[in-house]
Motif scaffolding. Structure first.
Motif: not given
Length: 88
Positions: A22-30
């Motif tokens: 998404x072109x952002x600095x992100x974290x993936x959370x389930x």
């Protein structure tokens, strides 16, 4: 029945996040949500946002939480032990 999905959360912590699709600095959370109560059952620790949902799922420890419960995921979760819809 539980539903499983991953979501990208924008973060500022450089030790957790990564540049993601998404072109952002992100974290993936389930997240696992109970279909009856619509409440969050459990969430996993944050993973870098550039990791695929299936990779994060397998390394999250959450599959053990789903033992004995009917759990469904979206098409991205094929071959993870979750029920997924058939693509037609």
């Amino acid at each position: 029945m539980w539903f499983v999905d991953g979501t990208l959360i924008p973060v500022h912590d450089l030790t957790v996040g990564a540049s993601s699709r998404n072109y952002r600095f992100s974290a993936n959370v389930q997240v696992i949500i109970d279909a009856d109560t619509k409440l969050v059952v459990v969430t996993a620790r944050l993973a870098p946002g550039n990791k695929a949902d299936t990779h994060v799922w397998r390394n999250s420890g959450l599959p053990a939480q789903c033992q004995g419960v009917m759990a469904r995921g979206v098409g991205a979760y094929v071959n993870t032990g979750l029920m997924v819809p058939l693509a037609t």
